[in-house]
Design a protein around this motif. Structure first.
Motif, PDB file in Angstrom:
ATOM      1  N   ALA A  40       0.968  -1.236  -0.170  1.00 35.98           N
ATOM      2  CA  ALA A  40       0.151  -0.183   0.034  1.00 35.98           C
ATOM      3  C   ALA A  40       0.911   1.279  -0.028  1.00 35.98           C
ATOM      4  O   ALA A  40       1.440   1.732   0.995  1.00 35.98           O
ATOM      5  CB  ALA A  40      -0.912  -0.001   1.092  1.00 35.98           C
ATOM      6  N   ALA A  43       4.043   1.276   2.175  1.00 31.01           N
ATOM      7  CA  ALA A  43       3.934   0.011   3.105  1.00 31.01           C
ATOM      8  C   ALA A  43       3.861  -1.155   2.836  1.00 31.01           C
ATOM      9  O   ALA A  43       3.043  -1.531   1.772  1.00 31.01           O
ATOM     10  CB  ALA A  43       3.155   0.786   4.330  1.00 31.01           C
ATOM     11  N   ALA A  45       1.297  -3.857   3.694  1.00 24.01           N
ATOM     12  CA  ALA A  45       0.028  -3.946   4.658  1.00 24.01           C
ATOM     13  C   ALA A  45      -0.355  -5.499   4.947  1.00 24.01           C
ATOM     14  O   ALA A  45      -0.009  -6.156   3.876  1.00 24.01           O
ATOM     15  CB  ALA A  45      -1.058  -3.307   4.405  1.00 24.01           C
ATOM     16  N   ILE A  54      -7.466  -4.866   8.148  1.00 24.11           N
ATOM     17  CA  ILE A  54      -6.179  -4.776   7.983  1.00 24.11           C
ATOM     18  C   ILE A  54      -5.508  -4.715   9.389  1.00 24.11           C
ATOM     19  O   ILE A  54      -5.978  -3.762  10.376  1.00 24.11           O
ATOM     20  CB  ILE A  54      -5.779  -3.208   7.140  1.00 24.11           C
ATOM     21  CG1 ILE A  54      -6.189  -3.498   5.792  1.00 24.11           C
ATOM     22  CG2 ILE A  54      -4.257  -3.036   7.303  1.00 24.11           C
ATOM     23  CD1 ILE A  54      -6.005  -2.370   4.847  1.00 24.11           C
ATOM     24  N   THR A  56      -2.205  -4.363  10.465  1.00 22.80           N
ATOM     25  CA  THR A  56      -1.013  -3.478  10.477  1.00 22.80           C
ATOM     26  C   THR A  56      -0.667  -2.965   9.269  1.00 22.80           C
ATOM     27  O   THR A  56      -0.588  -3.596   8.143  1.00 22.80           O
ATOM     28  CB  THR A  56       0.178  -3.975  11.345  1.00 22.80           C
ATOM     29  OG1 THR A  56       1.230  -3.222  11.586  1.00 22.80           O
ATOM     30  CG2 THR A  56       0.853  -5.078  10.521  1.00 22.80           C
ATOM     31  N   THR A  57       0.210  -2.098   9.166  1.00 25.73           N
ATOM     32  CA  THR A  57       1.271  -1.523   7.885  1.00 25.73           C
ATOM     33  C   THR A  57       2.505  -1.457   8.525  1.00 25.73           C
ATOM     34  O   THR A  57       2.718  -1.043   9.668  1.00 25.73           O
ATOM     35  CB  THR A  57       0.621  -0.330   7.383  1.00 25.73           C
ATOM     36  OG1 THR A  57       0.573   0.811   8.371  1.00 25.73           O
ATOM     37  CG2 THR A  57      -0.598  -0.341   6.739  1.00 25.73           C
ATOM     38  N   HIS A 790       1.099   6.372   9.519  1.00 29.02           N
ATOM     39  CA  HIS A 790       1.722   6.477   7.893  1.00 29.02           C
ATOM     40  C   HIS A 790       2.767   6.560   7.674  1.00 29.02           C
ATOM     41  O   HIS A 790       3.454   6.714   8.772  1.00 29.02           O
ATOM     42  CB  HIS A 790       0.961   7.983   7.614  1.00 29.02           C
ATOM     43  CG  HIS A 790      -0.419   8.086   7.868  1.00 29.02           C
ATOM     44  ND1 HIS A 790      -1.530   7.824   6.946  1.00 29.02           N
ATOM     45  CD2 HIS A 790      -1.220   8.841   8.756  1.00 29.02           C
ATOM     46  CE1 HIS A 790      -2.720   7.979   7.355  1.00 29.02           C
ATOM     47  NE2 HIS A 790      -2.535   8.571   8.488  1.00 29.02           N
ATOM     48  N   ASP A 819      -0.053   7.908   1.941  1.00 34.47           N
ATOM     49  CA  ASP A 819       0.301   6.547   1.707  1.00 34.47           C
ATOM     50  C   ASP A 819      -1.041   5.923   1.582  1.00 34.47           C
ATOM     51  O   ASP A 819      -1.115   4.479   1.667  1.00 34.47           O
ATOM     52  CB  ASP A 819       0.915   5.960   3.002  1.00 34.47           C
ATOM     53  CG  ASP A 819      -0.078   6.052   4.326  1.00 34.47           C
ATOM     54  OD1 ASP A 819      -1.111   6.620   4.156  1.00 34.47           O
ATOM     55  OD2 ASP A 819       0.411   5.516   5.342  1.00 34.47           O
ATOM     56  N   SER A 821      -3.802   5.698   2.930  1.00 34.14           N
ATOM     57  CA  SER A 821      -4.722   5.095   4.072  1.00 34.14           C
ATOM     58  C   SER A 821      -5.505   6.133   4.743  1.00 34.14           C
ATOM     59  O   SER A 821      -5.109   7.220   4.825  1.00 34.14           O
ATOM     60  CB  SER A 821      -3.467   4.470   4.947  1.00 34.14           C
ATOM     61  OG  SER A 821      -2.735   5.224   5.698  1.00 34.14           O
TER      62      SER A 821
END
Length: 830
Positions: A40, A43, A45, A54, A56-57, A790, A819, A821
């Motif tokens: 993502a 990152a 993910a 989700i 975590t990233t 982020h 990012d 998100s």
């Protein structure tokens, strides 16, 4: 500065991440732990298909993540038993490969190591095979035309560290490889087979020993366009020491080919095997002590566009044996996935399952993946979305859509909470407006409320930069601004209001009043993707019919938009066209792309600004809610006004700009319209001012700038000037987002959230004293863990306003960034 709130501690928990998948072919990997890894933006993910959330990233890459790969894979889990630790390899557009250590049961993850920086350009594909419990051989390919072979050694205990070394480098030439697959040849000494394909339209097979030294042994030339995906099957034993491998390949020529690698002892190799026999029967090569005859097992034709992905179904344990199912999953740009199997009687490979859709909205699938148990299949598409189907049939196959995480697939530039805090509205450069909300009647096993995307009110033809919800009473309405220079007003249809009631587990009877007032059930998208036409209720109530003013309108609208009231979270196919809001007004006036919007708390005025290089274009426009007439044009700045915000009593309007100035206007309602007066214009920072936020109870405000500082100001009682109350210690990066919330009704103690260009977020505790001369003290209350934050610029922070009936001990903070998100945090005040 002395601590402002030393007797209060803050704890932060991230309760939601919404993010779309990078639109890249090898970006997704489904591992034996049951978790899915994907890129993502910068990152990596990780999401759980069971909860559709989700988890975590993982921050670490400085460029877009191109590919991910679990170690071990679903094919190799039998070689390592039930490992507590799993690993993810990720490659990015700057040539960096990172290994991540994952503890699935404990939901723990960490950066394990970074591979030596040998690749000079973006990594495009990763593959691996386990040699033993602690050693994996990996291959990586890049657009620099080099394929590297790596040995990755894992610790035998949880406390050790990984090690990596480069075993070999294969120079491919001017036409890079974009697809790889590795498998292990049986035998004590064994060896490795590496298949690669790419822009030269050939499948190349290399043989290497366990030390990683590879040599070219064969090439397959039948495809007529780029090779996009390769996958070796598990070993298929035939008895008498013989075995077969199968290699499946897919191409942009819309076909899939299955190659059989039939084994025999190397001593049976004849002199003419590489001549006439090889021409007739297929190529022959020797791998260690084994001779392999390669032949085309089957040509699969069924897709109508490029086939980006093929994958064998993961092996199945059958007692003590490991069986390779003769089943292949393919994913194509025709927006379908197909499962192929040989027919029992004839052995002819047939398409037995097709999922997806062929329609006007077809944007294609970039890849398809099996679940470890072979009961589910996952696709990721051009729209950054996931699509999951599970076989829920008994006795016969019945593949049904399942929930997946959803989110934007480009930078998210703005967000805002609804009037009551029921949902979060976001806008992005992916040209969509989305609504995220907690779904209270769909709960996880631990009774934790899950967030989901519940509507997509606007699907546009331009990048959307800013949004504001109309405050005050009445139906839900918002204004969005995009690169087209026009602000558009949208109003919630009845289908959304009922869906929102379902999300919050309310009684539908609460809508009786709105049911009589709101006569629009939903909206249709115009052919050009700009206007959204209303779909009205007919006399039978509940049965929608599109009422258009003329024949032209009916031709422009897309006929299959069906507004739906959802009783459970919708999936991508439902969101894309059936949750639109009708557009009620267009606001013309600005000369450039819209950049910032805000609404006053009474819901009577909207202020807007656009990108500007001169004072005339940098005007702030005021619009009257309802009539939507322009009632004011405020002049002060010379460059783009980056953010606007009304004070909580609506008496003042604050603006900050790229020209490093802040401005404060007095705004008052008159019988003839609106009066406005510039009372302060002040050069506040040394660099661009990106953000501003008012104290919820006082005429105090904060400004944040690229000069890495946050300054707190107060407006004098006579509203004639501003005083600098405090300058917070310099931050580690440019300050790009601010949001201020109060912890107590007096407003003496409050929290200021600060977002930065590096993606990190801090919360500062601010205390002010009610003296004749304003005084203020501030201290950093908490710095968010980088794994919560982020990985790129934070564009907006918004606190959810606490209702009178709610506890102020748990505050919610929403953020969005570059990012892709959207994140929601619970901030607990102790």
């Amino acid at each position: 500065m002395a601590p402002a709130n030393g007797d209060r501690d803050l704890t932060v928990e991230r309760v939601f991440v919404g993010a779309g998948c990078n639109r890249i072919v090898n970006n997704v990997s489904w591992g034996p732990s049951g978790l899915v890894a994907f890129g993502a933006q910068n990152a990596v993910a990780i999401f759980c298909p069971q909860s559709a959330q989700i988890l975590t990233t993982l921050p670490g890459h400085k460029a877009v993540v191109n590919c991910t790969q679990w170690v071990p894979t679903n094919k190799d889990i039998h070689k390592v038993g039930h490992r507590k630790m799993h690993y993810i390899l990720s490659g990015s557009a700057d040539g960096v490969i990172i290994a991540w250590e994952i503890h699935p049961s404990k939901r723990l993850w960490r950066h394990a190591l970074q591979f030596p920086g040998i690749h000079k350009k973006g990594v495009t594909c990763l593959t691996n095979v386990m040699i033993c419990d602690t050693v994996a051989i990996c291959a990586s390919t890049s657009s620099d035309g080099i394929v590297h072979i790596w040995e990755l050694t894992f610790p035998s205990s949880d406390s050790g560290n990984c090690q990596v070394s480069c075993l070999d480098s294969l120079s491919i030439g001017s036409k890079p490889m974009v697809a790889l697959s590795l498998t292990k040849v049986p035998g004590e000494n064994g060896g490795l087979l590496l298949a690669m394909g790419g822009l030269d339209q050939k499948v190349h097979i290399y043989f290497g020993d366990l030390k990683g030294k590879f040599s070219h042994v064969c090439e397959l030339k039948d495809h007529s366009d780029w090779i996009r995906s390769l996958d070796f099957s598990q070993l298929v034993m035939l008895g008498e020491g013989k075995h077969n491998f199968f290699l499946v390949s897919s191409s942009q020529d819309k076909t899939i080919r299955i190659w059989k690698l039939a084994s025999s002892p190397a001593s049976e190799l004849k002199k003419d095997d590489t001549g006439l026999t090889a021409y007739i029967e297929g190529p022959v090569f020797v791998a260690g002590s084994t001779r392999y005859q390669v032949s085309l097992e089957s040509l699969l034709i069924g897709h109508e566009d490029w086939v980006y992905s093929v994958e064998w179904q993961p092996p199945i344990f059958n007692g003590s044996n490991l069986d390779q199912p003769m089943s292949i999953l393919s994913a194509s740009m025709d927006k379908t996935m197909m499962i192929w199997r040989p027919e029992k009687n004839t052995g002819i490979w047939m398409n037995v399952v097709t999922v997806g859709e062929l329609s006007h909205s077809a944007l294609g699938f970039y890849g398809g993946h099996w679940a470890p148990d072979g009961k589910s299949i996952l696709a990721h598409g051009y729209g950054g979305s996931f699509h999951l189907w599970r076989d829920v049939g008994f006795g016969s196959e019945n593949w049904q859509p399942q929930r997946v995480p959803l989110g934007h697939f480009a930078s998210v530039f703005d967000l805002t909470w609804s009037q009551s805090g029921d949902y979060l509205l976001t806008v992005s450069h992916d040209q969509t407006t989305r609504i995220f909300a907690p779904w209270k009647n769909f709960k996880a096993p631990d009774n934790k409320v899950m967030w989901h995307e519940i509507a997509r009110p606007q699907v546009h033809g331009h990048d959307i930069n800013c949004v504001c919800l109309i405050q005050g009473s009445g139906n839900h309405r918002f204004v969005s601004g995009a690169d087209e220079k026009v602000a558009r007003v949208f109003e919630a249809p009845l289908s959304f209001l009922k869906t929102l009631n379902s999300a919050w587990a309310r009684e539908q009877g609460n809508l009786d009043i709105l049911d009589k007032e709101v006569q629009i059930l939903g909206a249709n998208m115009s052919a050009l993707g700009l206007s959204q036409k209303p779909i009205y209720l007919n006399s039978a109530r509940g049965s929608p019919t599109a009422r258009t003013t003329d024949a032209v309108d009916s031709l422009e609208t897309i006929p299959d938009a069906v507004p739906t009231v959802f009783t459970e979270p919708p999936v991508e196919e439902q969101l894309a066209w059936h949750t639109l809001w009708p557009e009620s007004h267009k606001l013309y006036g600005h000369g450039n792309e819209l950049f910032s919007l805000c609404c006053n708390h009474a819901g009577t005025l909207v202020a807007s600004s656009c990108k500007a290089q001169s004072a005339n274009v940098a005007e702030i426009w005021l619009w009257e809610v309802g009539s939507w007439k322009a009632v004011g044009r405020l002049q002060s700045h010379n460059l783009t006004v980056t953010q606007l915000e009304f004070s909580h009593d609506d008496a003042l309007l604050l603006s900050v700009s790229r020209d490093r100035q802040l401005s404060v206007f007095v705004i008052s309602k008159t019988p003839d319209g609106v009066d406005h007066k510039l009372i302060v214009k002040h050069e506040a920072h040394k660099r661009i001012i990106w953000a501003c936020s008012w104290n919820p109870f006082k005429h105090e405000f904060a400004t944040g700038s690229r000069d890495k500082t946050v300054k707190v100001w107060s407006v004098n009682k006579d509203s004639s000037s501003v005083n600098l109350l405090s300058t917070l210690p310099q931050f580690r990066d440019s300050v790009t987002a601010l949001s201020w919330v109060s912890c107590d009704p007096s407003g003496c103690v409050s929290l200021l959230a600060v977002g930065m260009d590096n993606g990190l977020v801090e919360i500062w505790s601010v205390a002010s004293r009610n003296l004749e001369v304003p005084a203020l003290s501030a201290a950093c209350a908490i710095r968010f863990d980088p794994f919560l934050c982020h990985v790129s610029t934070v564009y907006r922070l918004r606190w959810r306003e606490v209702n009178g009936s709610e506890s102020a001990e748990v505050l919610q903070l929403a953020s969005c960034g570059a990012d892709h998100s959207v994140r929601v945090f619970d901030v607990r005040v102790k």
